[in-house]
Enzyme design. Structure first.
Site, short mmCIF file in Angstrom:
data_model
loop_
_atom_site.label_atom_id
_atom_site.label_comp_id
_atom_site.label_asym_id
_atom_site.label_seq_id
_atom_site.Cartn_x
_atom_site.Cartn_y
_atom_site.Cartn_z
N GLU A 190 0.83 -1.21 0.00
CA GLU A 190 0.00 0.00 0.00
C GLU A 190 0.86 1.26 0.00
O GLU A 190 0.54 2.25 -0.64
CB GLU A 190 -0.92 -0.02 1.23
CG GLU A 190 -1.89 -1.18 1.20
CD GLU A 190 -2.81 -1.16 2.41
OE1 GLU A 190 -2.48 -1.85 3.39
OE2 GLU A 190 -3.82 -0.44 2.39
N GLU A 240 -4.43 -9.09 4.07
CA GLU A 240 -5.35 -8.60 5.11
C GLU A 240 -6.58 -9.47 5.31
O GLU A 240 -7.06 -9.65 6.43
CB GLU A 240 -5.80 -7.17 4.80
CG GLU A 240 -4.86 -6.09 5.29
CD GLU A 240 -3.72 -5.82 4.32
OE1 GLU A 240 -3.57 -6.58 3.35
OE2 GLU A 240 -2.98 -4.85 4.55
#
Lengths: 265, 242
Positions: B115, B135
């Site tokens: 990210e 995640e």
């Protein structure tokens, strides 16, 4: 009542929808549309379903379009087409219904996806296809335009220029080309499709179901927002997930080096 | 800024080098790193001597393998965590920098690491780089912008497939999906990033920053508004004495 035109099954948190009119290229008619709309509505109310797979019966066609398109194709002139269209009681909003499913939806494209059939596939989240499948939105050839989201979803998936080229030329493309332009994620041999879809569906169904829904919402809704608004949406969904017991279990399981047991809470 | 523990910040010939420096923990992102990064990014943003920045990972194994999960279960309540998130908006700060940011990606590029790279403008990867968003296995979704930046870079369908399945990508597939601009040999990674940085820093820094803003802000606008933005920025450039 006529035999079901859609087969619906559910196993291990995976719902399977099969368009089942193989003798007529699985094309969408009023009955199939209604059955599909009802199934989609039911899925959103069934917490036991984590992921949905949509496919077509047979090994030749995923969905060849709609009865409406066939009617117009047979009508020769635009005038007759318009009259026929007006006569049609309703559009079949199947893609709209599928797009409203809040779980991840995988299209297992077992053969040609043309016209309305491709629009249906475009409303799914992930598309896998067999190598023999052909793709196209040929509506312009019968004086129509795509009307179940095709003009909006195709450019968002393959880019404006490619979408215009495909829709304006009414051209049909191969699975290989579809993969190259990002219309499908992966192309496999016919005999491999079921197992590839199974692997993907199981991988998805092993995740926390609420997180799956939120991930889909964050990505799909977020693409319609500015980046700043999208980041807000992501953060809000993220902190909401921290109130779930699945999140606690997920992190504990990771630290204990075991598989997490998610329960959708 | 010499008391940093988990970040190394160096400035050389107009290039800011940010090195994530927890190599024993695969450069995992933790609260300490957030706070140090916050200072470093603020410096990069404000320092006129820095024309372009390179983000990289220390050691051999990783750019950044994600967030340090040992800190996760000690987090305050979700409402307080949300408040803190926006009080110290590290990702908003990173995205607000109008100087070009180059990510030099090696080894593990996972979760928050990916990210962070997605908040940069140009991503270079070495052949051994591996990308993933794990995640979902934790019952959560990305929280460093990944659910927004990933689909904007590789498209919604590909982003959903990668995120929902938890599948990792090798460098070559990442290049094919346009997740990274270029893949190079491991010992070529930093030199390639530096060549790029040197090329960019040779241009007028105001023009560079306008070009970045026109593209990144323009993607959030209608075409008509984007064209206005471009015209205004070009106008400033022509009229401003340099």
């Amino acid at each position: 009542m006529a035999a079901a035109t859609v087969i619906y099954t559910k196993k291990n948190h995976v719902a399977r929808i099969t368009l089942n009119r193989p003798e007529t290229d699985n094309i969408i008619n009023q009955q199939l549309a209604q059955e599909l709309v009802d199934i989609c509505r039911g899925i959103n109310q069934d917490d036991d379903i984590y992921v949905v797979v949509i496919t077509g019966a047979g090994d030749r066609v995923f969905c060849g379009g709609s009865e409406l398109e066939r009617l117009v194709q047979r009508a020769n002139t635009v005038e007759v087409s318009s009259a026929k269209l007006k006569d049609a009681a309703t559009k079949y909003n199947v893609a709209t219904s599928v797009a409203s499913i809040d779980r991840p939806v995988v299209a297992a494209i077992n053969g040609d996806a043309l016209g309305w059939g491709l629009e249906l596939a475009l409303s799914c989240d992930i598309r896998l296809a067999v190598d023999k499948a052909r793709f196209g939105l040929p509506q312009l050839a019968s004086g129509l335009i795509p009307m179940d989201g095709g003009t909006q979803r195709l450019p968002r998936i393959v880019g404006r220029s490619k979408a215009l080229e495909l829709i304006l030329t009414a051209r049909t493309i191969s699975a290989e080309e579809a993969c190259a332009i990002g219309l499908v994620t992966k192309v496999v041999a016919q005999e491999k499709l079921a197992s590839e879809v199974e692997i993907l569906a199981r991988a998805i169904a092993g995740k926390a179901p609420i997180a799956l829904r939120y991930a889909k919402e964050a990505i799909n809704k977020g693409l319609d927002l500015t980046l700043e608004q999208g980041l807000r949406l992501e953060a809000d969904l993220y902190f909401l997930l921290h109130t779930t017991s699945d999140r606690t279990e997920g992190i504990k399981a990771f630290l204990e080096k075991r598989a997490a047991q998610f329960r959708g809470r | 800024m010499s008391d940093f523990e988990v970040i190394i910040y160096e400035k050389k010939d107009g290039i800011g080098y940010v090195t994530l420096n927890r190599s024993r923990s695969l450069n995992a992102y933790n609260i300490r790193m957030r706070d140090e990064l916050y200072q470093v990014l603020t410096a990069i943003k404000d320092d006129p001597e820095v024309k372009v920045a390179i983000l990289k990972g220390a050691g051999e194994k990783a750019f950044c393998a994600g967030a340090d999960l040992t800190e996760f279960l000690t987090a305050p309540s979700p409402t307080i965590a949300r408040q803190v998130r926006w009080e110290r908006d590290i990702w908003g700060l990173l995205l607000s920098i109008t100087k070009p940011l180059i990510a030099a990606l090696q080894g593990y590029v996972l979760g928050s690491g990916l990210e962070m790279a997605l908040c940069c403008d140009i991503r270079l990867a070495s052949e051994d780089a591996q990308f993933g968003v794990p995640e979902m296995d934790l019952g959560i979704i990305p929280a460093a912008g990944g659910s927004q930046t990933l689909p904007r870079v590789i498209g919604g369908a590909q982003a959903l497939e990668v995120l929902l399945s938890g599948r990792w990508l090798k460098a070559e597939e990442a290049r094919r999906l346009k997740l990274v601009n270029q893949v190079v040999a491991r010992d070529e990674l930093l030199p390639a990033a530096e060549r790029l940085a040197n090329k960019i820093k040779a241009y007028d820094p105001v023009a560079v920053s306008y070009a970045k803003q026109a593209i990144t802000r323009g993607l959030d606008l209608s075409l008509e508004r984007g064209l206005e933005l471009e015209a205004n920025l070009a106008d400033y450039l022509i009229k401003s004495p340099t």
